[in-house]
Design a protein around this motif. Structure first.
Motif, PDB file in Angstrom:
ATOM      1  N   UNK A   1     -56.609 -34.472  24.900  1.00 12.59           N
ATOM      2  CA  UNK A   1     -56.669 -33.476  25.957  1.00 12.59           C
ATOM      3  C   UNK A   1     -56.344 -34.037  27.337  1.00 12.59           C
ATOM      4  N   UNK A   2     -56.517 -35.338  27.518  1.00 12.39           N
ATOM      5  CA  UNK A   2     -56.303 -35.933  28.834  1.00 12.39           C
ATOM      6  C   UNK A   2     -56.126 -37.437  28.694  1.00 12.39           C
ATOM      7  N   UNK A   3     -55.620 -38.026  29.738  1.00 17.85           N
ATOM      8  CA  UNK A   3     -55.648 -39.480  29.844  1.00 17.85           C
ATOM      9  C   UNK A   3     -56.759 -39.834  30.827  1.00 17.85           C
ATOM     10  N   UNK A   4     -57.618 -40.740  30.408  1.00 15.39           N
ATOM     11  CA  UNK A   4     -58.619 -41.283  31.310  1.00 15.39           C
ATOM     12  C   UNK A   4     -58.166 -42.689  31.701  1.00 15.39           C
TER      13      UNK A   4
ATOM     14  N   UNK B   1     -56.814 -44.906  28.906  1.00 15.15           N
ATOM     15  CA  UNK B   1     -57.576 -44.773  27.656  1.00 15.15           C
ATOM     16  C   UNK B   1     -57.314 -43.377  27.100  1.00 15.15           C
ATOM     17  N   UNK B   2     -56.724 -43.328  25.898  1.00 12.56           N
ATOM     18  CA  UNK B   2     -56.335 -42.048  25.297  1.00 12.56           C
ATOM     19  C   UNK B   2     -56.929 -41.952  23.902  1.00 12.56           C
ATOM     20  N   UNK B   3     -57.640 -40.870  23.638  1.00 10.53           N
ATOM     21  CA  UNK B   3     -58.283 -40.661  22.341  1.00 10.53           C
ATOM     22  C   UNK B   3     -58.066 -39.210  21.917  1.00 10.53           C
ATOM     23  N   UNK B   4     -57.456 -39.012  20.763  1.00  8.69           N
ATOM     24  CA  UNK B   4     -57.282 -37.668  20.219  1.00  8.69           C
ATOM     25  C   UNK B   4     -58.587 -37.147  19.642  1.00  8.69           C
ATOM     26  N   UNK B   5     -58.768 -35.840  19.734  1.00 10.21           N
ATOM     27  CA  UNK B   5     -59.912 -35.207  19.086  1.00 10.21           C
ATOM     28  C   UNK B   5     -59.809 -35.387  17.571  1.00 10.21           C
TER      29      UNK B   5
ATOM     30  N   UNK C   1     -49.737 -40.188  34.831  1.00  9.61           N
ATOM     31  CA  UNK C   1     -49.936 -38.776  34.491  1.00  9.61           C
ATOM     32  C   UNK C   1     -48.624 -38.146  34.024  1.00  9.61           C
ATOM     33  N   UNK C   2     -47.543 -38.481  34.704  1.00 10.67           N
ATOM     34  CA  UNK C   2     -46.231 -37.954  34.314  1.00 10.67           C
ATOM     35  C   UNK C   2     -45.859 -38.415  32.904  1.00 10.67           C
TER      36      UNK C   2
END
Length: 258
Positions: free
Chosen positions: A70-73, A140-144, A56-57
């Motif tokens: 918007x977030x990291x899952x 898992x990171x995905x930009x809008x 998260x950091x």
């Protein structure tokens, strides 16, 4: 001097083996005692909350790589030797001396990790209701706005930073020193010789980096379950897209791309 390519998974495997060898005798009793209290599963799959919070950091620190994310899952994915029903009825919670926070899992095994000062102070764990050894934990990171069937290079770079931040919390100092020496940098994800393997839930036929008019084929491995991306190559901007073609598409079957 020629520096070898270093797949991230190989580095993590080396680190985890070393850490496991050094802590197995001490860790086993603690896991067993906690698992009886939490979910009656002996030696459950678990992960330190503090270790995961390092991800998260890293997401916050390097968010400029993917400002549209918007977030990291995080995802629990099964290993090659996991039983067929490994994901069935899988549950996850943050568990400590006083902390008990259920973490809902999506159908693909992904979840969001909340900030919790109490979980951090208690050195709590993320604990499943399944036995250890059949799962891997991955960001898992995905930009809008990224088109379907595409991955954005900056998203993968940020995903790498999260992965490495977590890994550095787990692997021994000597492994961190060794890798840093080989890569000649403490920022492992910026090293051109470090290769990031990105998992695909749907088997891939090809992965192609789109650089203006150029189409650059990327290596697909593990029977189409992963592709390697040039995250450390500064010639490619963060907004560079990677086009994914799935095996079922090439066979004429409609795709259900993740």
């Amino acid at each position: 001097m020629h520096l070898p390519s270093l797949p991230i998974l190989a580095i993590l495997a080396l680190g985890h083996l070393a850490a496991h060898a050094g802590t197995q005798a001490d860790a086993a009793p603690a896991e067993t005692g906690q698992s009886i209290h939490i979910n009656s599963i002996r030696n459950p799959e678990l992960k330190s909350y503090r270790v995961m919070a390092a991800g998260l950091d890293a997401f916050d620190e390097y968010h400029a790589l993917a400002p549209g994310a918007r977030e990291v899952r995080f995802k629990l994915v099964t290993g090659s030797r996991a039983p067929a029903d490994a994901m069935q009825d899988l549950a996850l919670r943050i568990a400590g001396n006083e902390t008990s926070i259920a973490l809902p899992l999506a159908a693909d095994g992904s979840f969001t990790l909340p900030r919790s000062a109490q979980a951090d102070s208690e050195d709590a764990d993320l604990v499943t209701n399944k036995k250890k050894g059949n799962y891997r934990w991955q960001p898992s990171i995905h930009s809008d706005g990224v088109p379907a069937g595409m991955r954005r290079l900056g998203d993968l770079r940020l995903q790498c930073q999260v992965t490495i931040a977590i890994a550095k919390k787990e692997i021994p100092f000597w492994v961190r020193t060794l890798v840093g020496t080989l890569l000649r940098t403490t920022d492992w994800c910026s090293a051109e010789q470090l290769k990031l393997g990105t998992r695909s839930d749907v088997p891939l036929a090809s992965a192609t980096l789109l650089d203006g008019e150029r189409r650059i084929a990327l290596k697909v491995e593990k029977e189409g379950r992963s592709f390697l991306s040039p995250i450390g190559d500064t010639r490619y901007a963060d907004d560079t897209l990677i086009e994914l073609v799935y095996q079922q598409d090439t066979a004429g079957t409609p795709s259900a791309a993740p």
